[in-house]
Design an enzyme around this catalytic site. Sequence first.
Site, PDB file in Angstrom:
ATOM      1  N   TYR A 187       0.826  -1.200   0.000  1.00 19.22           N
ATOM      2  CA  TYR A 187       0.000   0.000   0.000  1.00 19.22           C
ATOM      3  C   TYR A 187       0.867   1.260   0.000  1.00 19.22           C
ATOM      4  O   TYR A 187       1.684   1.469   0.890  1.00 19.22           O
ATOM      5  CB  TYR A 187      -0.926   0.032   1.214  1.00 19.22           C
ATOM      6  N   GLY A 214     -14.054  -6.571   2.561  1.00 20.18           N
ATOM      7  CA  GLY A 214     -15.139  -6.362   1.601  1.00 20.18           C
ATOM      8  C   GLY A 214     -16.507  -6.646   2.163  1.00 20.18           C
ATOM      9  O   GLY A 214     -17.430  -6.973   1.410  1.00 20.18           O
ATOM     10  N   ALA A 245     -18.906  -4.555   0.550  1.00 19.01           N
ATOM     11  CA  ALA A 245     -18.837  -4.668  -0.921  1.00 19.01           C
ATOM     12  C   ALA A 245     -18.578  -3.322  -1.592  1.00 19.01           C
ATOM     13  O   ALA A 245     -19.374  -2.851  -2.410  1.00 19.01           O
ATOM     14  CB  ALA A 245     -20.113  -5.316  -1.464  1.00 19.01           C
ATOM     15  N   LYS A 246     -17.452  -2.698  -1.216  1.00 20.26           N
ATOM     16  CA  LYS A 246     -17.048  -1.409  -1.790  1.00 20.26           C
ATOM     17  C   LYS A 246     -18.121  -0.343  -1.621  1.00 20.26           C
ATOM     18  O   LYS A 246     -18.300   0.533  -2.476  1.00 20.26           O
ATOM     19  CB  LYS A 246     -16.687  -1.574  -3.273  1.00 20.26           C
ATOM     20  N   GLY A 247     -18.849  -0.424  -0.523  1.00 22.75           N
ATOM     21  CA  GLY A 247     -19.859   0.585  -0.211  1.00 22.75           C
ATOM     22  C   GLY A 247     -21.228   0.306  -0.783  1.00 22.75           C
ATOM     23  O   GLY A 247     -22.195   1.011  -0.470  1.00 22.75           O
ATOM     24  N   LEU A 248     -21.356  -0.745  -1.613  1.00 21.15           N
ATOM     25  CA  LEU A 248     -22.649  -1.037  -2.234  1.00 21.15           C
ATOM     26  C   LEU A 248     -23.682  -1.509  -1.226  1.00 21.15           C
ATOM     27  O   LEU A 248     -24.893  -1.403  -1.464  1.00 21.15           O
ATOM     28  CB  LEU A 248     -22.474  -2.090  -3.338  1.00 21.15           C
ATOM     29  N   LYS A 285     -23.566   3.649  -1.355  1.00 24.12           N
ATOM     30  CA  LYS A 285     -23.247   3.919  -2.751  1.00 24.12           C
ATOM     31  C   LYS A 285     -24.354   3.451  -3.690  1.00 24.12           C
ATOM     32  O   LYS A 285     -25.099   2.514  -3.383  1.00 24.12           O
ATOM     33  CB  LYS A 285     -21.922   3.255  -3.125  1.00 24.12           C
TER      34      LYS A 285
END
Length: 298
Positions: A51, A198, A201-204, A208
């Site tokens: 990172y 996750g 789930a990436k903000g889903l 989002k």
Amino acid sequence: MQHRPLGSSGLEVSAISYGCMSLPPDQSLSSQLLHRACDLGINFFDTADLYQKGFNEQMLGHAFKDRRQQLLIATKVGNQWRSDGSGWDWNPTKAYILQAVEQSLRRLQTDYIDLYQLHGGTIDDPMDESIEAFEQLKAKGWIRAYGISSIRPNVIRAYAAKSQLSSVMMQYSLLDRRPEESCLALLEEKNIGVIVRGGIAKGLLGHKAAKEYLSHTAEEVGRIQKRLGQLSVEERSPAQTALRFALAQSAVSTVATGASRVEQLEENAATLSSPELTKEEWKALRELSPAHVYQKHR
């Protein structure tokens, strides 16, 4: 904050932990977020030498140099940056692991790492050599435990059979239930802790807008989002409901959540103060999204 054992490592990790990849590339802002996480009861922080080309580790080291004994730090190894900075190559060899750990220790401003993880892996890797490196570092006291970060069932099974690893980090959420078919039961049986990434789930599964995710169409994601909202309550946001879903798996030790803003961090940490899922809610959530299976690396 609830704490759970991380497999057989002897480490007790906060059920909600901090995935540091999403830290802003500013030392002052990152330190504020990391210190706030500590105030909220989070004690487990996951980073990687990959990172920001090591700067992420450096930010953790600076922020935590005065409170190191109170925290558990996990980092990862195996992705070697090219000398020209154009990218990285996979290198799980013993020689590289023993070299890279010294750089991570320097950046983290510590003389030991609580959990050292192989950052990926394939079934064709020299696994015995990688395991030998981790065991050597553990014997020297440079690391307290080791694990892998992988979603590949064949790799996970091989390490579970060959090594004394304490953890596996893997992606798992309402939108990605593949580990249920191939990994979770085995890891629980072997007393290997699962670190979920996750989980939102990436903000889903949070705030989002719907879009395609893995094999789910945007329309399917939108339907799941709507129903997730209906299954949430005033005291438990959709994101917290999604995190509760992951935490309800008995194999899971912690869910590593990312946060680049204080509001996100506080919402994630408050998951353990939100109402637990009822049996009816748990069943409805499982019926909401199909459990797909891994097609590769079986």
